[in-house]
Design an enzyme around this catalytic site. Structure first.
Site, short mmCIF file in Angstrom:
data_model
loop_
_atom_site.label_atom_id
_atom_site.label_comp_id
_atom_site.label_asym_id
_atom_site.label_seq_id
_atom_site.Cartn_x
_atom_site.Cartn_y
_atom_site.Cartn_z
CB CYS A 124 -0.91 0.00 1.23
SG CYS A 124 -1.69 1.60 1.53
CB CYS A 154 0.97 1.34 4.80
SG CYS A 154 -0.59 0.43 4.99
CG HIS A 199 -4.14 -1.12 4.61
ND1 HIS A 199 -3.80 -0.25 3.60
CD2 HIS A 199 -4.75 -2.17 4.00
CE1 HIS A 199 -4.19 -0.76 2.43
NE2 HIS A 199 -4.77 -1.93 2.65
CB CYS A 223 -11.71 4.98 -3.68
SG CYS A 223 -10.44 4.95 -2.44
CB SER A 224 -7.47 2.57 -7.08
OG SER A 224 -6.67 3.70 -6.84
CG HIS A 240 -4.18 3.47 4.02
ND1 HIS A 240 -3.22 2.68 4.62
CD2 HIS A 240 -4.31 4.57 4.81
CE1 HIS A 240 -2.78 3.30 5.72
NE2 HIS A 240 -3.43 4.45 5.85
CG HIS A 254 -6.83 7.91 0.81
ND1 HIS A 254 -7.32 6.65 0.51
CD2 HIS A 254 -6.76 8.56 -0.37
CE1 HIS A 254 -7.53 6.55 -0.78
NE2 HIS A 254 -7.20 7.69 -1.36
CD GLN A 261 -7.80 12.48 -4.22
OE1 GLN A 261 -7.15 13.24 -4.95
NE2 GLN A 261 -8.51 11.49 -4.70
#
Ligand SMILES: O=P(O)(O)O[C@H]1O[C@H](CO)[C@@H](O)[C@H](O)[C@H]1O
Ligand SMILES: O=P(O)(O)O[C@H]1O[C@H](CO)[C@@H](O)[C@H](O)[C@H]1O
Lengths: 346, 346
Positions: B51, B54, B113, B160-161, B164, B166, B168
């Site tokens: 990832c 991470c 994660h 979203c690929s 984890h 997150h 933006q």
């Protein structure tokens, strides 16, 4: 074309809606796990006994389809709009609503379950255009129908659950948001220049010849300068027509022919049955003059890099505004070089 | 609530954007093959060596993440916007473009994660809120940053690929389309009533108590009357704040708490990790006064009937305007009755 625009982030202005789109051409360098896959290749049967759109089959609402040849339109069994509803306002402080009424129809493009527009003969697509025209005129002349939206959702990626070639028509009392936006900009240009915004735009595009995908005597297919979807395209009649009701027989055929050309290029791009939503934007049918309007058909296809990798219009796009990575010119170049013969028919 | 609105097709008005949405509540009777499936249930590892978000791992751009605790923000390795670009207009007749510049950041919500916001402690979500605030203030005070868009795309369905946790932040020179629409309506209301449009709306919603999902001392979570997505929701601060920079420590925690409550309900609805895009709309940062603005966070989740059956915003929606089948009140009822304990933690 200013070469800077192929390299640096910029915004382009949509002259029809007055909205901007963010273009990030430098971003195509970013890694991507997607790849070109050949899918959707299984040839369907020409007749599917379980399909509720095939001739002679029964529909979900209980009715039976006629044994139609060519095209067939009927009222949607689960319509989003109902005819002849009351006209009421439900205003309560900052909660504002009003009743809405309309008629929703389904339009079968062909009795053949296995086809799609790019695989149909021009003659048969001409029948589809003829039916759109007839429905537009009939629905549009009804008293409480002030706008007629003709559209097609193609492919399961676009929420279409039945692959039988078909589109829809939703017609309604109020004039929808997207039409109001375009009306405003057509009108402003018309009042100022006494000419059609799209005629003048077309003239400029034909001179530049950078984003033109196909043309014939009566129509032009191009990637608009302000395209949002990666391979968004627009078909514009050369004559300044307000709606498809004005097309004569020859023009109907020319419209069918350019639809076939464009959709063949689409299928050839990733060698797949290219998903999209398409729709015709035209003048409202509320009896007012709309000399400023210039009808056009747009295609919004979601695919970006392969038959399975699509562009997501999510976070930033939903909250701020649309964003794209490849430019309109790159998209046009990719489509221009493709054969006009369908990959399944070579 | 007027019971007619639960039965007949109608349009509702979005007081923030001035746009209408078509509601077709009678249509829920239509057949649907979808069903409630339990997916996304596999518990992820707390650390994934592959990832790029991470702690301690290397990113796609070549850099290495610090061994962070709590939250971590960094500049996007493949940003849609670049800082300090030139400011040029590229106008050529009806082709209109201008250069755009900005800063794009990625915000890691947790080093773990395996987590998502609803599974994080309020204390840890408070750190996320704190980071949003810090980034908003830092980015917003830069010379050419006139708007800061904070958002999250959650789930592969939302493009979203990387799972984890997150979000933006895209910040830019121009003020985006959606913000301009809302600015206009906030301003008109403010000039006329000398009060905040959203404060007055909130007051009315709290009195009616039909669409309220959760509340605490400082925030309210509700389904807006004009919701577009089936389970769209909005979190509004009770105080008339223009942006998150104005939150004090106690309010930051209350914001975190209500985000947790809402996202737990979301996960519980179909017993899945509920996909959505969320975003904070707030005043532009171009130095002007925006007394009329009232910041809020919206959630646009695509799911309609199960963990896999989503609403498609396609044909009609793209060409005419948004359409929904369940009403805002039905959506609120479905969410209200759900537990505030996450289904994985019961
Ligand atoms: O930047 P990411 O996470 O790769 O990309 C995701 O969010 C962006 C901002 O909403 C979108 O433009 C992309 O289509 C989406 O896949
Ligand atoms: O009416 P259909 O084909 O079932 O539904 C499809 O098209 C409609 C009109 O664009 C959309 O509202 C639906 O979300 C979509 O799945």
């Amino acid at each position: 074309m200013n070469t800077e625009l192929n390299k640096q982030p910029h915004r382009r202005y949509n002259i029809l809606t007055g909205e901007w789109i963010l273009v990030s051409p430098h971003r195509t360098k970013r890694p991507w796990q997607g790849k070109t896959e050949k899918n959707n290749q299984e040839k369907r049967e020409t007749y599917d006994p379980s399909c509720y759109l095939c001739p002679g089959n029964s529909r979900m609402g209980g009715e039976t389809n006629p044994d139609y040849n060519g095209v067939h339109a009927f009222e949607n069994d689960f319509p989003a709009l109902l005819p002849n509803g009351p006209t009421e306002d439900f205003d309560n402080g900052l909660l504002k609503a009003e009743s809405e009424s309309g008629i929703c129809k389904v339009v079968c493009f062909s009795p053949d379950h296995s086809l799609t527009l790019p695989l149909m003969d021009v003659e048969d697509i001409t029948k589809v255009v003829g039916l759109w025209k007839k429905e537009f005129e009939e629905l549009g002349s009804k008293e409480n129908i002030n706008y007629v939206q003709i559209f097609e959702n193609k492919g399961s990626m676009m929420g279409c659950s039945n692959p039988h070639p078909h589109g829809q028509i939703w017609s309604q009392r109020s004039v929808p948001t997207e039409i109001l936006k375009k009306s405003k900009h057509f009108k402003e240009y018309w009042n100022k220049n006494k000419s059609s915004l799209l005629s003048d735009y077309l003239k400029q595009e034909l001179e530049l010849d950078e984003r033109i995908l196909a043309k014939n005597e009566h129509f032009v297919a191009l990637i608009p300068y302000w395209a949002v979807w990666p391979y968004e395209a627009m078909i514009v009649p050369k004559k300044h027509y307000q709606h498809i009701g004005q097309l004569n027989a020859e023009e109907e055929k020319a419209f069918a022919e350019i639809i076939k050309k464009l959709t063949i290029k689409y299928d050839n791009l990733f060698e797949t049955s290219f998903p999209y939503s398409s729709g015709i934007h035209q003048a409202p049918t509320n009896g007012e003059e709309y000399s400023e309007w210039h009808f056009h058909m747009s295609f919004y296809p979601p695919l970006l890099r392969s038959a399975t990798v699509k562009k997501f219009m999510v976070g930033y796009e939903m909250f701020a505004g649309p964003q794209r990575d490849i430019t309109a010119e790159q998209a046009a170049d990719n489509l221009k070089e493709l054969s006009e013969v369908h990959y399944l028919e070579r």
